[in-house]
Design an enzyme around this catalytic site. Structure first.
Site, PDB file in Angstrom:
ATOM      1  N   CYS A  67     -54.761  43.674   3.520  1.00 22.77           N
ATOM      2  CA  CYS A  67     -55.981  44.419   2.484  1.00 22.77           C
ATOM      3  C   CYS A  67     -55.437  45.390   1.817  1.00 22.77           C
ATOM      4  O   CYS A  67     -55.083  46.501   2.423  1.00 22.77           O
ATOM      5  CB  CYS A  67     -56.825  44.532   3.512  1.00 22.77           C
ATOM      6  SG  CYS A  67     -58.447  45.493   2.587  1.00 22.77           S
ATOM      7  N   CYS A  70     -57.700  48.565   2.201  1.00 24.04           N
ATOM      8  CA  CYS A  70     -57.606  49.114   3.718  1.00 24.04           C
ATOM      9  C   CYS A  70     -56.471  50.014   3.726  1.00 24.04           C
ATOM     10  O   CYS A  70     -56.522  50.836   4.490  1.00 24.04           O
ATOM     11  CB  CYS A  70     -57.186  47.953   4.457  1.00 24.04           C
ATOM     12  SG  CYS A  70     -58.801  46.581   4.821  1.00 24.04           S
TER      13      CYS A  70
END
Length: 142
Positions: A67, A70
């Site tokens: 991600c 993230c």
């Protein structure tokens, strides 16, 4: 104030006196260091015990290695963990390695950061956020 944290080496749960953090806590089982000036990795199996056994606010970063957002928020969480060591506990949980956790916590997007106080959710942030927003979540949790 105390925190319950898993040892990153052997997985044993340890109760750490946060007032003695400068003494360098060690795992009761394997005697290796427990470093709380950075996010502590947890799993779906030990998350409940860690949250329930911690007296200070807890901020959990639910993320995945693939991600992009993230990866962008991770340095902010790392910085907060360093600056607030002993005042709050910062955790990271890889949603890909803990199936079912996203459903259990109603996570529909990552990163999702959830603050807990006394075992209950006290705040939630989905997607990117700056340090002030995350700081407020931990302060509100306390």
């Amino acid at each position: 104030m105390h925190a319950t944290v898993p040892c990153p080496f052997c997985g044993q749960l340890n109760r750490v006196d946060l007032a003695k953090l400068t003494d360098g806590p060690r795992c009761g089982s394997c005697k290796r260091p427990l470093l709380l000036d950075r996010p502590v990795k947890v799993t779906g199996d030990n998350l409940d015990a860690v949250i329930a056994g911690t007296d200070v606010p807890v901020l959990v970063d639910f993320y995945a290695d693939w991600c992009g957002p993230c990866k962008m928020i991770a340095p902010i969480v790392d910085e907060l963990a360093h600056d607030r060591a002993g005042e709050a506990l910062f955790l990271k949980l890889d949603t890909d390695r803990s199936p079912g956790i996203t459903e259990r916590f109603g996570i529909r997007g990552i990163p999702t950061l959830i603050a807990f106080r006394n075992g209950s959710e006290s705040g939630r942030q989905v997607g990117l956020a700056g340090r002030p927003e995350l700081e407020a979540m931990v302060s509100t949790a306390g």
